[in-house]
Motif scaffolding. Structure first.
Motif, PDB file in Angstrom:
ATOM      1  N   ARG A  11       0.817  -1.220   0.000  1.00 60.56           N
ATOM      2  CA  ARG A  11       0.000   0.000   0.000  1.00 60.56           C
ATOM      3  C   ARG A  11       0.847   1.266   0.000  1.00 60.56           C
ATOM      4  O   ARG A  11       0.390   2.316  -0.431  1.00 60.56           O
ATOM      5  N   ARG A  64      -7.111   1.021   0.180  1.00 59.39           N
ATOM      6  CA  ARG A  64      -8.020   0.875   1.332  1.00 59.39           C
ATOM      7  C   ARG A  64      -8.311  -0.598   1.605  1.00 59.39           C
ATOM      8  O   ARG A  64      -8.329  -1.044   2.764  1.00 59.39           O
ATOM      9  N   ARG A  65      -8.535  -1.351   0.555  1.00 59.37           N
ATOM     10  CA  ARG A  65      -8.836  -2.778   0.718  1.00 59.37           C
ATOM     11  C   ARG A  65      -7.651  -3.524   1.328  1.00 59.37           C
ATOM     12  O   ARG A  65      -7.828  -4.379   2.208  1.00 59.37           O
ATOM     13  N   ARG A  83      -7.405  -2.631   5.109  1.00 63.01           N
ATOM     14  CA  ARG A  83      -8.468  -3.250   5.917  1.00 63.01           C
ATOM     15  C   ARG A  83      -8.272  -4.764   6.007  1.00 63.01           C
ATOM     16  O   ARG A  83      -8.612  -5.380   7.022  1.00 63.01           O
ATOM     17  N   ARG A  84      -7.720  -5.354   4.947  1.00 61.04           N
ATOM     18  CA  ARG A  84      -7.502  -6.806   4.952  1.00 61.04           C
ATOM     19  C   ARG A  84      -6.527  -7.194   6.051  1.00 61.04           C
ATOM     20  O   ARG A  84      -6.662  -8.241   6.690  1.00 61.04           O
ATOM     21  N   LEU A 105      -9.053   2.843  -3.773  1.00 57.73           N
ATOM     22  CA  LEU A 105      -9.894   1.766  -3.257  1.00 57.73           C
ATOM     23  C   LEU A 105      -9.079   0.496  -3.046  1.00 57.73           C
ATOM     24  O   LEU A 105      -9.316  -0.256  -2.099  1.00 57.73           O
TER      25      LEU A 105
END
Length: 422
Positions: free
Chosen positions: A227, A404-405, A408-409, A401
């Motif tokens: 990320r 973000r995924r 959060r994962r 997006l």
């Protein structure tokens, strides 16, 4: 409420903020480069892409320097590093006076020396103010970024008039002297905040305590996460789009609506104003809708605007898409520091973001090269690259997006909904 004995001897942090904004306004004058573009082409007898490479070199030096400027700030203090930045920036402009007819000397003086000065000053002001304003971290970082974005507003009009009356070289000399003096003077106000500084009576809100990564990442740990590279790419692509237009704003206005150079300089000020406003606006909005959806909006809006821009043939109307693009470009700088803190924790966010600013260099190289790679020196084609950038922005909309995924994962992000009234 009474102040502690230590606080009685601390400088007024709002004085520091004003001094930092003044310095950022001076440093941000580098964004008025497009006013110099055509005169430099004529003076040095070079192609458009060769002349515009000067601006890319400035941003390359800027971004590269910001990557280690935070370390220098921690070691030597903001006053010393900001003073050095002001001297280098002013000196680069002054030496650029004597560069003609050798373009590589312009690259060295205006490009590398001034770029290093800008990079030092930019990161130092941001790092200093964030520590002095733990209660208003988003606002103050946006304010500092706004000062930088607004630097082109004044310089765009002033430089255009000076070039017309005294020429390019004398304009470099005048601006170099003025900016060196201003930056060195205001830098003497800079101070490092005490460890753990907090304003008297301040109690962190629930959001300020919990709307953050559940752990603090070091730089080496952040660089091992996909990320980080997605955020880097987002910033680089957003810079590419904005700087592409910034680098040719004046010549583009002269070609599309066909206005005179002095009139075309108005678009430089237009871009400077909205680049500055965008840093505050998008930073403020990101607190409400979140950083991923803020960047999603920035990319989608730019995809639409870049696709429509080639059809604009009226100068007044051209100011509208230029303003929107400038707001989005500035918004990336106003939002990404908070995005970095969200994903990696605030403790090392300055260092992590400083390295991420190499994306500024990458976008600063690719954007101006892309916008000047079509057509000829006497008849540039801006339409094709504008359409290409529109497609790039549309594809880029997926990146926030994805980031973000990924966060959060791993369970790194705590998402907090503020209570009413917060």
């Amino acid at each position: 409420m009474s102040r502690s004995p230590l606080q009685l001897f601390l400088p007024n942090r709002w004085v520091l903020a004003i001094a930092a904004v003044i310095m950022q306004l001076a440093l941000g004058s580098v964004y008025a480069w497009s006013v110099f573009l055509n005169p430099v082409i004529a003076l040095y007898h070079v192609t458009r892409i060769q002349a515009n490479l000067t601006f890319s070199i400035v941003l390359l030096a800027l971004g590269s320097t910001a990557g280690f400027g935070g370390y220098l700030n921690n070691r030597f203090g903001p006053r010393v590093i900001a003073t050095a930045g002001g001297i280098l920036y002013g000196l680069g402009l002054i030496l650029a006076t004597f560069a003609a007819p050798h373009l590589f000397l312009l690259y060295l003086t205006f490009g590398i020396i001034s770029g290093i000065g800008v990079g030092l000053g930019y990161i130092v002001a941001l790092a200093m103010l964030i520590k002095w304003f733990p209660d208003r971290r988003g606002f103050i970082s946006g304010l500092a970024a706004t000062g930088f974005g607004g630097g082109a507003v004044i310089t765009g009009l002033v430089a255009a008039s000076l070039i017309k009356s005294i020429g390019v070289n004398s304009t470099f000399l005048c601006l170099g002297i003025v900016y060196l003096v201003i930056i060195v003077i205001v830098a003497q106000c800079f101070r490092t905040a005490p460890d753990g500084y907090a304003p008297a009576g301040w109690i962190p809100s629930a959001r300020q305590q919990t709307d953050r990564s559940v752990r603090e990442y070091t730089l080496s740990e952040a660089l091992r996460l996909p990320r980080w590279y997605i955020l880097w790419l987002m910033l680089a692509l957003n810079v590419t789009a904005g700087v592409a237009v910034i680098s040719v704003a004046s010549p583009l206005a002269q070609k599309f609506p066909g206005v005179a150079p002095v009139t075309a300089a108005l678009i430089v000020s237009d871009i400077g104003i909205f680049n500055a406003l965008g840093r505050l606006f998008w930073g403020w909005l990101s607190d409400g809708i979140g950083r991923p959806f803020t960047f999603l909006s920035i990319f989608v809006i730019q995809a639409i605007v870049f696709a429509l821009m080639p059809s604009v043939s009226n100068f007044t109307l051209l100011l509208i898409p230029a303003a929107i693009i400038a707001m989005c470009c500035g918004g990336g700088f106003g939002t990404m520091p908070a995005f970095t803190a969200d994903f990696f924790g605030p403790k090392n966010a300055g260092t992590i973001y400083g390295v991420m600013l190499t994306a500024w260099s990458a976008g600063g190289i690719f954007g101006p090269m892309l916008i000047t790679s079509f057509g000829t020196t006497t008849n540039p084609d801006y339409v094709t690259p504008l359409y290409i950038i529109a497609v790039i922005m549309l594809v880029s909309a997926a990146l926030p997006l994805v980031a973000r995924r990924l966060a959060r994962r791993r369970g790194d992000i705590v998402e907090v909904t503020a209570a009413p009234g917060h």
